[in-house]
Design a protein around this motif. Structure first.
Motif, PDB file in Angstrom:
ATOM      1  N   PHE A   2       0.832  -1.196   0.000  1.00 40.40           N
ATOM      2  CA  PHE A   2       0.000   0.000   0.000  1.00 40.40           C
ATOM      3  C   PHE A   2       0.876   1.259   0.000  1.00 40.40           C
ATOM      4  CE2 PHE A   2      -2.719  -3.117   2.315  1.00 40.40           C
ATOM      5  CZ  PHE A   2      -3.699  -3.224   1.341  1.00 40.40           C
ATOM      6  N   VAL A   3       0.338   2.327  -0.567  1.00 35.68           N
ATOM      7  CA  VAL A   3       0.966   3.642  -0.527  1.00 35.68           C
ATOM      8  C   VAL A   3       0.168   4.524   0.418  1.00 35.68           C
ATOM      9  CG1 VAL A   3       1.651   5.681  -1.839  1.00 35.68           C
ATOM     10  CG2 VAL A   3       1.804   3.409  -2.895  1.00 35.68           C
ATOM     11  N   ASP A   4       0.804   5.004   1.479  1.00 32.48           N
ATOM     12  CA  ASP A   4       0.163   5.927   2.418  1.00 32.48           C
ATOM     13  C   ASP A   4       0.542   7.347   1.993  1.00 32.48           C
ATOM     14  OD1 ASP A   4      -0.771   7.464   4.495  1.00 32.48           O
ATOM     15  OD2 ASP A   4      -0.099   6.090   6.068  1.00 32.48           O
ATOM     16  N   THR A  44       1.612  11.086   5.571  1.00 32.78           N
ATOM     17  CA  THR A  44       2.323  10.744   6.799  1.00 32.78           C
ATOM     18  C   THR A  44       3.188  11.923   7.232  1.00 32.78           C
ATOM     19  OG1 THR A  44       4.433   9.888   5.928  1.00 32.78           O
ATOM     20  CG2 THR A  44       2.532   8.393   5.870  1.00 32.78           C
ATOM     21  N   SER A  47       3.669   1.909   9.945  1.00 33.31           N
ATOM     22  CA  SER A  47       3.163   1.768   8.580  1.00 33.31           C
ATOM     23  C   SER A  47       3.487   0.395   8.003  1.00 33.31           C
ATOM     24  CB  SER A  47       3.748   2.860   7.684  1.00 33.31           C
ATOM     25  OG  SER A  47       3.278   4.132   8.057  1.00 33.31           O
ATOM     26  N   SER A  48       4.715  -0.051   8.201  1.00 33.16           N
ATOM     27  CA  SER A  48       5.148  -1.316   7.609  1.00 33.16           C
ATOM     28  C   SER A  48       4.407  -2.508   8.196  1.00 33.16           C
ATOM     29  CB  SER A  48       6.654  -1.505   7.810  1.00 33.16           C
ATOM     30  OG  SER A  48       6.999  -1.491   9.189  1.00 33.16           O
ATOM     31  N   VAL A  84       1.988  -1.332   4.314  1.00 31.83           N
ATOM     32  CA  VAL A  84       2.419  -0.119   3.618  1.00 31.83           C
ATOM     33  C   VAL A  84       3.890  -0.265   3.244  1.00 31.83           C
ATOM     34  CG1 VAL A  84       2.829   2.355   3.849  1.00 31.83           C
ATOM     35  CG2 VAL A  84       0.731   1.342   4.762  1.00 31.83           C
ATOM     36  N   THR A  85       4.201  -0.082   1.971  1.00 35.77           N
ATOM     37  CA  THR A  85       5.589  -0.166   1.515  1.00 35.77           C
ATOM     38  C   THR A  85       6.115   1.162   0.975  1.00 35.77           C
ATOM     39  OG1 THR A  85       4.823  -0.978  -0.649  1.00 35.77           O
ATOM     40  CG2 THR A  85       5.454  -2.630   0.987  1.00 35.77           C
ATOM     41  N   VAL A 100       5.526   5.516   1.704  1.00 35.38           N
ATOM     42  CA  VAL A 100       4.848   6.605   2.400  1.00 35.38           C
ATOM     43  C   VAL A 100       5.248   7.938   1.790  1.00 35.38           C
ATOM     44  CG1 VAL A 100       4.727   5.317   4.563  1.00 35.38           C
ATOM     45  CG2 VAL A 100       6.634   6.888   4.177  1.00 35.38           C
TER      46      VAL A 100
END
Length: 301
Positions: free
Chosen positions: A56-58, A61, A76-77, A81-82, A84
């Motif tokens: 996922f892209v956040d 942040t 996040s990880s 999420v990979t 940010v």
């Protein structure tokens, strides 16, 4: 032989298709096959009962300081999420000389609940300009990928010093901010971010630096970014309340800025129990602006 084989997972490819049971092969850091794979691999992972999906892209942040002491990018990880995007709401650590770090710490301290002492202890300062900051981030050991905006508050304090928290920029100061924003985007910044929300204050209850800017300043910097043909404008928005006139004025300024600058926007779309329909005018704004240009993405914090 593959480098890595993830077997027996529920694969969701991100393209909108239904999930399916299968395997994923990786070679030289890239996915090479998806499906039922009979070959062996140097390393194999049994994903039975688990979902295998793209990271996922956040997009919102505030890991600008944390990246210096947290190699994993937690939490996040922990949630798939990979990548940010940091530097939102105008809060960044660049541009800023080390001797002036107190300015950017002041902007971050209250809004992101990070003590200046923690930032001083955890950050090894090796930059002044935003391109130098990007080089520093690139060299850090990291478990996930990072992108970032150049922040308005940092930009103001770099150019204006203490006056950034109280004064309007002079024409020369504004021209310098525009040039620095363009330089940052051309070097790899995601774009330009700002905050105009009353929620963002310093530890001594003063507005963060970006809130001292008028709309003409915001507009000028975004239009300068637009000259690069790239970049995104992120804004922690104004608080027009429930006044239809104030809300319309704010939305018209956003719309006109998107159309005139050609810069994609991203902003918060809020809804509360007290105002359950507050989000609707923002969707109308998106449709209205999209009728003129392809410009808008919406995030819901």
């Amino acid at each position: 032989m593959h480098d890595l084989l993830i077997r027996n997972g529920w694969i969701i490819d991100g393209g909108g298709s239904p999930r399916f049971h299968g395997d994923v092969a990786v070679q030289d850091g890239r996915i090479t096959r998806i499906g039922r794979i009979r070959e062996r691999a140097r390393r194999e992972i049994d994903a039975e009962g688990h979902i295998v999906a793209p990271g996922f892209v956040d997009g919102h942040t505030h890991m600008d300081a944390q990246v210096f002491w947290d190699r994993l990018g937690s939490c996040s990880s922990y949630h798939g999420v990979t990548t940010v995007v940091m530097g939102n709401c105008g809060f960044t650590l660049a541009p800023c000389a080390e001797r002036d770090a107190g300015f950017v710490f002041r902007n971050l301290e209250r809004a992101e609940d990070i003590a200046p002492e923690a930032m001083q202890a955890g950050i090894e300062w090796s930059w002044e300009t935003f391109p130098e900051f990007l080089d520093t981030i690139d060299a850090l050991p990291k478990g996930i990928h990072y992108a970032g905006y150049i922040g308005h508050s940092a930009l103001r304090t770099y150019v204006m010093g203490e006056r950034a928290f109280t004064d309007q920029a002079t024409p020369d100061e504004l021209a310098r901010m525009c040039a620095l924003a363009k330089e940052a985007v051309e070097a790899g910044a995601m774009g330009f971010s700002t905050s105009r929300t009353t929620n963002h204050v310093t530890a001594d209850d003063r507005p963060v630096a970006s809130r001292a800017a008028d709309w003409d300043e915001v507009r000028a910097i975004v239009c300068a970014v637009g000259e690069t043909g790239r970049g995104v404008f992120e804004i922690a928005g104004e608080a027009p309340g429930r006044s239809p006139e104030r809300l319309r004025d704010y939305h018209e300024r956003l719309r006109d800025l998107a159309v005139d600058s050609g810069v994609t926007q991203t902003w918060g779309m809020f809804s509360t129990r007290r105002a359950p329909d507050f989000w609707r005018p923002y969707f109308d704004l998106a449709e209205e602006t999209a009728a003129a240009l392809r410009v808008l993405n919406i995030y819901a914090p």
